[in-house]
Design an enzyme around this catalytic site. Structure first.
Site, PDB file in Angstrom:
ATOM      1  N   SER A  17      -1.435  90.144 -50.296  1.00 26.62           N
ATOM      2  CA  SER A  17       0.031  90.066 -50.309  1.00 26.62           C
ATOM      3  C   SER A  17       0.619  91.475 -50.442  1.00 26.62           C
ATOM      4  CB  SER A  17       0.459  89.186 -51.485  1.00 26.62           C
ATOM      5  OG  SER A  17       1.706  89.604 -51.992  1.00 26.62           O
ATOM      6  N   HIS A  74      -1.429  87.890 -46.270  1.00 29.52           N
ATOM      7  CA  HIS A  74      -0.570  86.883 -46.894  1.00 29.52           C
ATOM      8  C   HIS A  74       0.879  87.349 -46.736  1.00 29.52           C
ATOM      9  CE1 HIS A  74       0.223  83.802 -50.050  1.00 29.52           C
ATOM     10  NE2 HIS A  74       1.172  84.642 -50.440  1.00 29.52           N
ATOM     11  N   ASP A 105       4.532  86.934 -47.635  1.00 27.64           N
ATOM     12  CA  ASP A 105       5.496  86.302 -48.536  1.00 27.64           C
ATOM     13  C   ASP A 105       6.875  86.424 -47.925  1.00 27.64           C
ATOM     14  OD1 ASP A 105       4.003  85.417 -50.875  1.00 27.64           O
ATOM     15  OD2 ASP A 105       3.522  87.530 -51.163  1.00 27.64           O
ATOM     16  N   MET A 149      10.894  85.297 -48.163  1.00 27.71           N
ATOM     17  CA  MET A 149      11.863  84.712 -49.105  1.00 27.71           C
ATOM     18  C   MET A 149      13.274  84.799 -48.542  1.00 27.71           C
ATOM     19  SD  MET A 149      10.186  86.196 -52.587  1.00 27.71           S
ATOM     20  CE  MET A 149      10.052  87.926 -52.213  1.00 27.71           C
ATOM     21  N   HIS A 168       3.421  82.353 -46.365  1.00 26.26           N
ATOM     22  CA  HIS A 168       3.911  81.655 -47.556  1.00 26.26           C
ATOM     23  C   HIS A 168       5.438  81.671 -47.514  1.00 26.26           C
ATOM     24  CE1 HIS A 168       4.209  81.683 -52.271  1.00 26.26           C
ATOM     25  NE2 HIS A 168       4.684  80.566 -51.724  1.00 26.26           N
ATOM     26  N   MET A 170       8.811  80.959 -48.961  1.00 24.47           N
ATOM     27  CA  MET A 170       9.583  80.609 -50.156  1.00 24.47           C
ATOM     28  C   MET A 170      11.030  80.501 -49.700  1.00 24.47           C
ATOM     29  SD  MET A 170       7.627  83.124 -52.820  1.00 24.47           S
ATOM     30  CE  MET A 170       6.882  84.148 -51.560  1.00 24.47           C
ATOM     31  N   MET A 190       0.590  77.905 -57.232  1.00 25.14           N
ATOM     32  CA  MET A 190       1.241  79.130 -57.709  1.00 25.14           C
ATOM     33  C   MET A 190       0.832  79.389 -59.155  1.00 25.14           C
ATOM     34  SD  MET A 190       2.818  80.218 -55.102  1.00 25.14           S
ATOM     35  CE  MET A 190       3.529  81.651 -55.929  1.00 25.14           C
ATOM     36  N   GLY A 214       8.513  84.744 -56.242  1.00 19.02           N
ATOM     37  CA  GLY A 214       9.623  85.702 -56.148  1.00 19.02           C
ATOM     38  C   GLY A 214       9.199  87.153 -56.253  1.00 19.02           C
ATOM     39  N   GLY A 234       5.947  90.217 -57.005  1.00 22.26           N
ATOM     40  CA  GLY A 234       4.556  90.607 -57.200  1.00 22.26           C
ATOM     41  C   GLY A 234       4.392  91.189 -58.597  1.00 22.26           C
ATOM     42  N   GLY A 235       3.159  91.394 -59.000  1.00 22.78           N
ATOM     43  CA  GLY A 235       2.887  92.088 -60.255  1.00 22.78           C
ATOM     44  C   GLY A 235       3.139  91.296 -61.531  1.00 22.78           C
ATOM     45  N   ASP A 252      -2.295  81.672 -55.865  1.00 25.71           N
ATOM     46  CA  ASP A 252      -1.436  82.805 -55.525  1.00 25.71           C
ATOM     47  C   ASP A 252      -0.699  83.349 -56.743  1.00 25.71           C
ATOM     48  OD1 ASP A 252       0.103  84.664 -54.197  1.00 25.71           O
ATOM     49  OD2 ASP A 252       1.498  83.189 -53.345  1.00 25.71           O
ATOM     50  N   GLY A 253      -1.007  84.610 -57.092  1.00 29.05           N
ATOM     51  CA  GLY A 253      -0.254  85.303 -58.124  1.00 29.05           C
ATOM     52  C   GLY A 253      -1.083  85.739 -59.321  1.00 29.05           C
ATOM     53  N   GLY A 254      -0.962  87.007 -59.667  1.00 27.33           N
ATOM     54  CA  GLY A 254      -1.609  87.528 -60.870  1.00 27.33           C
ATOM     55  C   GLY A 254      -3.124  87.541 -60.820  1.00 27.33           C
ATOM     56  N   GLY A 256      -2.072  90.582 -54.521  1.00 26.71           N
ATOM     57  CA  GLY A 256      -1.230  91.695 -54.091  1.00 26.71           C
ATOM     58  C   GLY A 256      -1.569  92.955 -54.852  1.00 26.71           C
ATOM     59  N   SER A 257      -0.925  93.114 -56.019  1.00 26.75           N
ATOM     60  CA  SER A 257      -1.044  94.357 -56.789  1.00 26.75           C
ATOM     61  C   SER A 257      -2.477  94.812 -56.995  1.00 26.75           C
ATOM     62  CB  SER A 257      -0.427  94.197 -58.179  1.00 26.75           C
ATOM     63  OG  SER A 257       0.642  93.329 -58.145  1.00 26.75           O
TER      64      SER A 257
HETATM   65  C1  DX5 Z   1       4.821  85.628 -55.541  1.00 25.72           C
HETATM   66  C2  DX5 Z   1       4.017  85.752 -54.285  1.00 25.72           C
HETATM   67  C3  DX5 Z   1       2.604  86.236 -54.465  1.00 25.72           C
HETATM   68  C4  DX5 Z   1       2.494  87.553 -55.169  1.00 25.72           C
HETATM   69  C5  DX5 Z   1       1.087  88.058 -55.251  1.00 25.72           C
HETATM   70  O1  DX5 Z   1       6.088  85.197 -55.172  1.00 25.72           O
HETATM   71  O2  DX5 Z   1       3.949  84.519 -53.640  1.00 25.72           O
HETATM   72  O3  DX5 Z   1       1.956  86.237 -53.224  1.00 25.72           O
HETATM   73  O4  DX5 Z   1       3.308  88.516 -54.635  1.00 25.72           O
HETATM   74  O5  DX5 Z   1       1.112  89.344 -55.818  1.00 25.72           O
HETATM   75  P1  DX5 Z   1       0.365  89.727 -57.174  1.00 25.72           P
HETATM   76  O6  DX5 Z   1      -1.097  89.661 -56.875  1.00 25.72           O
HETATM   77  O7  DX5 Z   1       0.859  91.099 -57.443  1.00 25.72           O
HETATM   78  O8  DX5 Z   1       0.781  88.724 -58.206  1.00 25.72           O
HETATM   79 ZN    ZN Z   2       2.630  84.318 -51.930  1.00 28.49          ZN
END
Ligand code: DX5
Ligand code: ZN
Length: 209
Positions: free
Chosen positions: A7, A30, A32, A34, A63, A65, A134, A139, A141-142, A172-174, A192-193
């Site tokens: 991401s 990925h 994202d 929005m 993805h 959103m 999720m 919304g 990253g990080g 997805d996430g963290g 992502g991060s």
């Molecule tokens: C959150 C996103 C994720 C997120 C992943 O809204 O759907 O894809 O950015 O990034 P990290 O790995 O930094 O949580």
């Molecule tokens: Zn995502």
């Protein structure tokens, strides 16, 4: 072995990072997307975004959103897309949207927010290809991984196995080296991060698998 989707929400040089990722064995990019309605944040409009994704040779894991997935399904279907995932929480006819994704020959995923119960997925589970669990609030990253997700993934795996389905699980996430251990049943990890802020993309990807 797990598949990895990268991401870009925490990237400040998307085109450059996408080119670097072409040299790795990452499975998916990925995306994202929005709309500023389903979540307060808003990404670039599709017509600009599609020019950025020309820098990648990888397939896209989209993805959405967004409040109204329909028009974006149509748009992302024109790209090199493997999955289009939208949220179960949208107030729309979910089955119609699943059919629409499938009519474009693209695999369909349903994403569920941390506070949404797995039971709500039940009626759609045999109609989809992927569930995106999720592990942060959509919304940004990080953010930190929400621990309750770990149990949700175990229960979801059980539901899928009991029904003898082949639905994939994406988390997805963290995601990082510590949290990936909590979601062993996942087939795909969206990160992502952890990857983007690492000095060596390939090394980070290999460690997450
Ligand atoms: C959150 C996103 C994720 C997120 C992943 O809204 O759907 O894809 O950015 O990034 P990290 O790995 O930094 O949580
Ligand atoms: Zn995502």
């Amino acid at each position: 072995m797990k598949k990895i989707a990268v991401s870009f929400l925490s990237s400040s040089h998307i085109a450059r990072d996408l080119e670097k990722l072409n040299l790795t064995d990452v499975d998916y990019i990925h995306v994202d997307f929005m709309d500023g309605k389903f979540v307060p944040q808003k990404t670039l409009p599709f017509k600009e975004l599609k020019n950025i994704y020309k820098y990648t040779s990888k397939r896209l894991d989209v993805h959405l959103m967004v409040k109204d997935p329909k028009k974006f399904i149509k748009k992302f279907a024109t790209l090199n897309t493997e999955f289009i995932t939208f949220h179960l929480e949208v107030d729309k006819n979910i089955e119609e949207l699943i059919d629409l994704v499938h009519r474009y020959g693209i695999k369909c995923g349903l994403a569920i927010n941390p506070e949404t119960d797995l039971e709500e997925l039940e009626p759609y589970l045999d109609k989809i290809d992927l569930v995106m669990v999720m592990s942060v609030h959509p919304g940004k990253g990080g953010q930190s991984f929400i621990l309750e997700t770990a149990l949700k993934v175990v229960q979801l795996k059980e539901m899928i196995t009991n029904k003898k389905l082949k639905v994939k699980i994406e988390v997805d996430g963290g995601i990082n080296l510590e949290t990936k251990e909590y979601v062993k049943d996942a087939d795909i990890l969206a990160a992502g991060s952890y990857i983007i802020h690492s000095p060596n993309f390939q090394e980070a990807i290999t460690q997450l698998r």
